[in-house]
Design a protein around this motif. Structure first.
Motif, PDB file in Angstrom:
ATOM      1  N   ASP A  15     -38.009 -23.315  24.414  1.00 31.35           N
ATOM      2  CA  ASP A  15     -39.207 -22.525  25.298  1.00 31.35           C
ATOM      3  C   ASP A  15     -38.901 -21.180  25.699  1.00 31.35           C
ATOM      4  O   ASP A  15     -37.716 -21.037  25.916  1.00 31.35           O
ATOM      5  CB  ASP A  15     -39.139 -23.804  26.633  1.00 31.35           C
ATOM      6  CG  ASP A  15     -39.497 -24.969  26.450  1.00 31.35           C
ATOM      7  OD1 ASP A  15     -40.383 -25.236  25.512  1.00 31.35           O
ATOM      8  OD2 ASP A  15     -39.237 -25.775  27.341  1.00 31.35           O
ATOM      9  N   ARG A  16     -39.791 -20.465  25.956  1.00 33.98           N
ATOM     10  CA  ARG A  16     -39.787 -19.249  26.321  1.00 33.98           C
ATOM     11  C   ARG A  16     -40.459 -19.224  27.681  1.00 33.98           C
ATOM     12  O   ARG A  16     -41.487 -19.692  27.887  1.00 33.98           O
ATOM     13  CB  ARG A  16     -40.662 -18.299  25.261  1.00 33.98           C
ATOM     14  CG  ARG A  16     -40.094 -18.157  24.021  1.00 33.98           C
ATOM     15  CD  ARG A  16     -40.944 -17.282  23.483  1.00 33.98           C
ATOM     16  NE  ARG A  16     -40.598 -17.036  21.741  1.00 33.98           N
ATOM     17  CZ  ARG A  16     -41.267 -16.527  20.954  1.00 33.98           C
ATOM     18  NH1 ARG A  16     -42.530 -16.311  20.983  1.00 33.98           N
ATOM     19  NH2 ARG A  16     -40.842 -16.385  19.683  1.00 33.98           N
ATOM     20  N   GLU A  17     -39.735 -18.397  28.612  1.00 38.40           N
ATOM     21  CA  GLU A  17     -40.180 -18.468  30.057  1.00 38.40           C
ATOM     22  C   GLU A  17     -41.546 -17.737  29.955  1.00 38.40           C
ATOM     23  O   GLU A  17     -41.628 -16.640  29.695  1.00 38.40           O
ATOM     24  CB  GLU A  17     -38.986 -17.820  30.933  1.00 38.40           C
ATOM     25  CG  GLU A  17     -37.906 -18.732  30.829  1.00 38.40           C
ATOM     26  CD  GLU A  17     -36.975 -18.373  32.154  1.00 38.40           C
ATOM     27  OE1 GLU A  17     -37.401 -17.673  33.079  1.00 38.40           O
ATOM     28  OE2 GLU A  17     -35.843 -18.177  31.676  1.00 38.40           O
ATOM     29  N   LEU A  18     -42.505 -18.293  30.842  1.00 38.95           N
ATOM     30  CA  LEU A  18     -43.821 -17.636  30.739  1.00 38.95           C
ATOM     31  C   LEU A  18     -43.730 -16.435  31.706  1.00 38.95           C
ATOM     32  O   LEU A  18     -44.292 -15.378  31.456  1.00 38.95           O
ATOM     33  CB  LEU A  18     -45.011 -18.910  31.240  1.00 38.95           C
ATOM     34  CG  LEU A  18     -46.170 -18.245  31.459  1.00 38.95           C
ATOM     35  CD1 LEU A  18     -46.952 -17.936  30.055  1.00 38.95           C
ATOM     36  CD2 LEU A  18     -47.338 -19.509  32.188  1.00 38.95           C
ATOM     37  N   HIS A  58     -48.830 -10.229  15.836  1.00 43.91           N
ATOM     38  CA  HIS A  58     -49.579 -11.421  15.670  1.00 43.91           C
ATOM     39  C   HIS A  58     -50.747 -11.686  16.755  1.00 43.91           C
ATOM     40  O   HIS A  58     -51.317 -12.747  16.995  1.00 43.91           O
ATOM     41  CB  HIS A  58     -48.759 -12.698  15.803  1.00 43.91           C
ATOM     42  CG  HIS A  58     -47.479 -12.708  14.876  1.00 43.91           C
ATOM     43  ND1 HIS A  58     -47.956 -12.838  13.554  1.00 43.91           N
ATOM     44  CD2 HIS A  58     -46.364 -12.335  14.884  1.00 43.91           C
ATOM     45  CE1 HIS A  58     -46.735 -12.863  13.002  1.00 43.91           C
ATOM     46  NE2 HIS A  58     -45.821 -12.633  13.430  1.00 43.91           N
ATOM     47  N   HIS A  59     -50.889 -10.986  18.017  1.00 45.79           N
ATOM     48  CA  HIS A  59     -51.501 -11.112  19.180  1.00 45.79           C
ATOM     49  C   HIS A  59     -53.003 -11.266  18.737  1.00 45.79           C
ATOM     50  O   HIS A  59     -53.223 -10.651  17.782  1.00 45.79           O
ATOM     51  CB  HIS A  59     -51.312 -10.158  20.162  1.00 45.79           C
ATOM     52  CG  HIS A  59     -52.238  -8.743  19.709  1.00 45.79           C
ATOM     53  ND1 HIS A  59     -53.297  -8.471  19.991  1.00 45.79           N
ATOM     54  CD2 HIS A  59     -51.805  -7.731  18.991  1.00 45.79           C
ATOM     55  CE1 HIS A  59     -53.830  -7.330  19.889  1.00 45.79           C
ATOM     56  NE2 HIS A  59     -52.664  -6.830  18.939  1.00 45.79           N
ATOM     57  N   ARG A  60     -53.527 -11.833  19.732  1.00 42.29           N
ATOM     58  CA  ARG A  60     -55.192 -12.086  19.502  1.00 42.29           C
ATOM     59  C   ARG A  60     -55.792 -11.789  20.752  1.00 42.29           C
ATOM     60  O   ARG A  60     -56.513 -12.842  21.366  1.00 42.29           O
ATOM     61  CB  ARG A  60     -55.498 -13.606  18.812  1.00 42.29           C
ATOM     62  CG  ARG A  60     -55.036 -13.667  17.237  1.00 42.29           C
ATOM     63  CD  ARG A  60     -55.935 -12.825  16.519  1.00 42.29           C
ATOM     64  NE  ARG A  60     -55.299 -12.939  15.114  1.00 42.29           N
ATOM     65  CZ  ARG A  60     -54.610 -12.023  14.481  1.00 42.29           C
ATOM     66  NH1 ARG A  60     -54.082 -10.915  15.186  1.00 42.29           N
ATOM     67  NH2 ARG A  60     -54.270 -12.196  13.152  1.00 42.29           N
ATOM     68  N   ARG A 126     -46.138 -19.115  22.100  1.00 42.56           N
ATOM     69  CA  ARG A 126     -45.961 -19.223  20.610  1.00 42.56           C
ATOM     70  C   ARG A 126     -47.198 -19.418  20.116  1.00 42.56           C
ATOM     71  O   ARG A 126     -47.427 -20.036  18.882  1.00 42.56           O
ATOM     72  CB  ARG A 126     -44.916 -20.453  20.125  1.00 42.56           C
ATOM     73  CG  ARG A 126     -43.548 -20.014  20.597  1.00 42.56           C
ATOM     74  CD  ARG A 126     -42.538 -21.300  20.240  1.00 42.56           C
ATOM     75  NE  ARG A 126     -41.455 -21.036  20.666  1.00 42.56           N
ATOM     76  CZ  ARG A 126     -40.537 -20.121  20.039  1.00 42.56           C
ATOM     77  NH1 ARG A 126     -40.712 -19.281  19.043  1.00 42.56           N
ATOM     78  NH2 ARG A 126     -39.204 -20.160  20.513  1.00 42.56           N
ATOM     79  N   MET A 127     -48.271 -18.783  20.309  1.00 43.87           N
ATOM     80  CA  MET A 127     -49.399 -18.817  20.096  1.00 43.87           C
ATOM     81  C   MET A 127     -49.913 -17.908  18.660  1.00 43.87           C
ATOM     82  O   MET A 127     -49.277 -16.757  18.704  1.00 43.87           O
ATOM     83  CB  MET A 127     -50.844 -18.553  21.234  1.00 43.87           C
ATOM     84  CG  MET A 127     -50.517 -19.534  22.294  1.00 43.87           C
ATOM     85  SD  MET A 127     -51.470 -18.961  23.701  1.00 43.87           S
ATOM     86  CE  MET A 127     -53.165 -19.178  23.099  1.00 43.87           C
TER      87      MET A 127
END
Length: 130
Positions: A15-18, A58-60, A126-127
């Motif tokens: 998990d990555r902290e939001l 990778h961003h959208r 992780r989108m």
């Protein structure tokens, strides 16, 4: 079914902290390390972080930051404009000039920060290949 390597953590599922990722994005910094700049211009995103090497291409974000900017500016400025008009009764030109400048300034401030926050959110969840 996940396969574990005895020497390495499973990076794909950790998990990555939001909250820290979104706050780093808000500051227009890399969502991974928080040190490298995310943007190479006003809105152009770097392909990778100059400090930690995290890939950022990778961003959208697309039109999301613009929609959020319009939503926030509209919800902040409309009640203030109504209050200002009913309290001070300025001429229409004064009201239009004052709030046009205010809306443009607030929009220019918010747009890159909201784009960074949206990219930080995507990275944390992780989108889109992050």
């Amino acid at each position: 079914m996940a396969m574990y390597d005895s020497h390495h953590e499973m990076r794909e599922t950790e998990d990555r902290e939001l909250r820290p990722a979104v706050l780093r994005g808000w500051r227009r910094r890399c969502p991974n390390c928080g040190a490298g700049p995310m943007l190479k211009g006003y809105l152009a995103v770097r392909d990778h972080c100059a400090v930690c090497g995290e890939e950022l291409h990778h961003h959208r974000a697309d039109d999301g930051p613009a929609y959020l900017t319009i939503l926030i500016v509209g919800h902040l400025m409309a009640p203030v404009m109504l209050w200002y008009f009913t309290t001070f009764r300025p001429s229409p030109m004064v009201l239009a000039s004052l709030f046009s400048v205010g809306c443009v300034a607030l929009s220019l401030y918010l747009l890159p920060r909201l784009k960074g926050a949206m990219i930080g959110f995507q990275w944390a969840r992780r989108m889109h290949g992050f």
